[in-house]
Design an enzyme around this catalytic site. Structure first.
Site, mmCIF file in Angstrom:
data_model
loop_
_atom_site.group_PDB
_atom_site.id
_atom_site.type_symbol
_atom_site.label_atom_id
_atom_site.label_comp_id
_atom_site.label_asym_id
_atom_site.label_seq_id
_atom_site.Cartn_x
_atom_site.Cartn_y
_atom_site.Cartn_z
ATOM 1 N N ASP B 15 0.866 -1.179 0.000
ATOM 2 C CA ASP B 15 0.000 0.000 0.000
ATOM 3 C C ASP B 15 0.907 1.234 0.000
ATOM 4 O O ASP B 15 2.093 1.143 0.320
ATOM 5 C CB ASP B 15 -0.882 -0.003 1.259
ATOM 6 C CG ASP B 15 -1.785 1.227 1.349
ATOM 7 O OD1 ASP B 15 -2.341 1.630 0.311
ATOM 8 O OD2 ASP B 15 -1.924 1.789 2.449
ATOM 9 N N SER B 16 0.323 2.380 -0.331
ATOM 10 C CA SER B 16 1.078 3.627 -0.250
ATOM 11 C C SER B 16 1.466 3.954 1.195
ATOM 12 O O SER B 16 2.379 4.726 1.432
ATOM 13 C CB SER B 16 0.250 4.773 -0.817
ATOM 14 O OG SER B 16 -0.967 4.875 -0.107
ATOM 15 N N GLY B 48 -2.456 9.261 -3.777
ATOM 16 C CA GLY B 48 -3.770 9.645 -4.304
ATOM 17 C C GLY B 48 -3.791 10.791 -5.287
ATOM 18 O O GLY B 48 -4.622 10.836 -6.184
ATOM 19 N N CYS B 78 -3.832 -0.983 -2.343
ATOM 20 C CA CYS B 78 -3.972 0.474 -2.462
ATOM 21 C C CYS B 78 -4.815 0.709 -3.701
ATOM 22 O O CYS B 78 -4.492 0.227 -4.792
ATOM 23 C CB CYS B 78 -2.580 1.084 -2.649
ATOM 24 S SG CYS B 78 -2.566 2.824 -3.103
ATOM 25 N N GLU B 157 -6.579 10.397 9.146
ATOM 26 C CA GLU B 157 -5.255 10.380 9.774
ATOM 27 C C GLU B 157 -5.166 11.368 10.936
ATOM 28 O O GLU B 157 -4.510 11.099 11.936
ATOM 29 C CB GLU B 157 -4.178 10.647 8.726
ATOM 30 C CG GLU B 157 -4.240 9.561 7.666
ATOM 31 C CD GLU B 157 -2.921 9.191 7.043
ATOM 32 O OE1 GLU B 157 -2.091 10.092 6.863
ATOM 33 O OE2 GLU B 157 -2.741 7.997 6.726
ATOM 34 N N CYS B 190 -11.138 3.513 -1.255
ATOM 35 C CA CYS B 190 -9.860 3.925 -0.669
ATOM 36 C C CYS B 190 -9.770 3.233 0.687
ATOM 37 O O CYS B 190 -10.772 3.192 1.420
ATOM 38 C CB CYS B 190 -9.812 5.442 -0.510
ATOM 39 S SG CYS B 190 -8.356 6.021 0.380
ATOM 40 N N HIS B 192 -8.706 3.969 3.477
ATOM 41 C CA HIS B 192 -9.006 4.743 4.681
ATOM 42 C C HIS B 192 -10.503 4.949 4.912
ATOM 43 O O HIS B 192 -10.922 5.280 6.008
ATOM 44 C CB HIS B 192 -8.362 6.134 4.606
ATOM 45 C CG HIS B 192 -6.915 6.163 4.979
ATOM 46 N ND1 HIS B 192 -5.947 5.539 4.243
ATOM 47 C CD2 HIS B 192 -6.266 6.753 6.017
ATOM 48 C CE1 HIS B 192 -4.765 5.753 4.805
ATOM 49 N NE2 HIS B 192 -4.927 6.482 5.878
#
Lengths: 277, 277
Positions: B15-16, B48, B78, B157, B190, B192
């Site tokens: 993942d990133s 992104g 990702c 985040e 995504c 997140h």
């Protein structure tokens, strides 16, 4: 003594992305005879929440790149890199280098009336406590309040919610502590924050001075070049080559940002594979 | 035919940053006999808003790194890398690779009742239009509504404003178009976004099905390993080496994220200089 050969060389300016263009614009405005090579690390942006070692490694690569342009001095136009990498990399360099932290801290220390100074920035900048150290060196009785505002950069880059209650609420929340501590001077310790100046000013009230280090950094650079005898005293003949813009991701994003927010034209930018340096 | 040597090899997951841990957790839960090497590109996160070429270059480096672990298959955990890099890099690979886009698109196409599907993700994922293409391949009369939500990752985040009117307002703004278009199925495109599931559910209403591709990706991986005869059929003997976690920035951030949001312990992580691969 004036070193005419060196004086014609460009200044290298770098940032984690495009925010450092605000510092570049001040250099272009205050020092119109200087050439400049700008580099924005748009492939690895942001630096704000990354570790010191990583920011130092990235900064070293960028400096190696800027030196291929034979730059006479380097400006770290990124608060996070100035806070985390500058103390380390300035020891390794044979040309002058300045960051945006010290000029901002100095003017804040000189401006405060009540000795209460606030500083807002990225997590990396704030956790370095470098502003506090510099300000306390000026006057150890000064009280410094630090606050990281991690949502400010994405809010500026998104753009959609500026001047709406969303940003007012977030800014209000972050800046609460600054009002509580009665700061009379607040350093905008990230190149993106001047774009939120209106909201921040509204939250803090007229009485509080907002310090934008871009202006002071360009002034400090001008003084440094003069002291070292490497200021350019005449306008470059090849005007179209006076400013070189380069980035690590594709150039379109740079143009887009610059078009909306930069007072000078940005064109013919270069894309650089910075990891090769 | 079962290839026992290959079956014992780990799965590579990347993942990133740390968001892909949500996919890793699903793999650990659904496929408890599998070994896994996770890599999060925390030094260069996020992907992104970066260009296709840059995301492909970063993904190639990561795959070279994962191959040093002799992985038997790769999961691109990702969405941005799945959207921008997977079509290119799967041609170059001699082991199976899957991303998170196709499993999510397939389940959305299978679930919709009114043929109106929404997809939210990063700028890179949305501008690739890959979900729309895959869904239209299933049924060309389906209507797909796409929307980039660039503030969702920083909000997750930051964490501070979750379950407050700030996030409700931002989510309401981004999702307006989804309500207007009457979607009955919304892909959380995504890694997140599942952390905003409650807010997104509140804005969209009970009637709308939210698709989290992590679950479907782990299922698709399980099927793929069986088809290819490389599924691990017994639990690894050296349990403490079953899962290897690695990142490109310092490991503390990974621990911090994992501690709050990951259902399995993450420890002894490695820091990798990914640019050397």
């Amino acid at each position: 003594m004036q070193d005419i050969g060196r004086a014609q060389a460009p200044i290298g300016v770098f940032d984690s992305g495009v925010g450092g263009l605000t510092v570049a614009a001040e250099i272009m405005r205050q020092l119109p005879n200087e050439r400049m090579v700008y580099f924005g690390d748009t492939a690895r942006v942001p630096y704000g929440s990354k570790s010191k070692d990583t920011v130092i490694r990235f900064s070293r690569q960028i400096i190696r790149y800027l030196k291929t342009w034979n730059v006479k001095a380097i400006v770290v136009a990124c608060n996070t890199a100035s806070a985390l990498a500058l103390p380390e990399i300035q020891k390794e360099l044979d040309i002058p280098i300045i960051g945006v932290i010290e000029p901002g801290a100095m003017v804040a220390a000189a401006s405060t009336k009540n000795g209460k100074i606030g500083i807002i920035g990225t997590e990396g900048t704030i956790n370095s406590h470098i502003h506090t150290r510099l300000i306390k060196e000026q006057n150890s009785s000064f009280e410094v309040t630090e606050k990281a505002c991690p949502l400010f950069v994405p809010l500026v880059e998104e753009g959609l919610f500026l001047d709406t209650p969303v940003v007012d609420t977030i800014a209000g929340h972050y800046l609460d502590i600054m009002k509580e501590k009665d700061v009379d001077t607040l350093i905008l310790g990230c190149t993106h924050y001047p774009f939120l100046r209106e909201t921040i000013g509204k939250v803090m009230g007229d009485r509080v001075r907002l310090v934008n280090p871009a202006y002071e950094t360009a002034r400090a650079l001008g003084n440094l070049l003069k002291e070292q005898g490497i200021a350019s005293e005449e306008s470059p003949h090849d005007k179209e080559k006076q400013y070189i813009f380069s980035v690590s991701d594709e150039v379109q994003k740079l143009y887009q940002f610059a078009k909306n927010r930069f007072p000078f034209p940005v064109e013919n930018a270069l894309q650089i594979n910075i990891e090769e340096y």
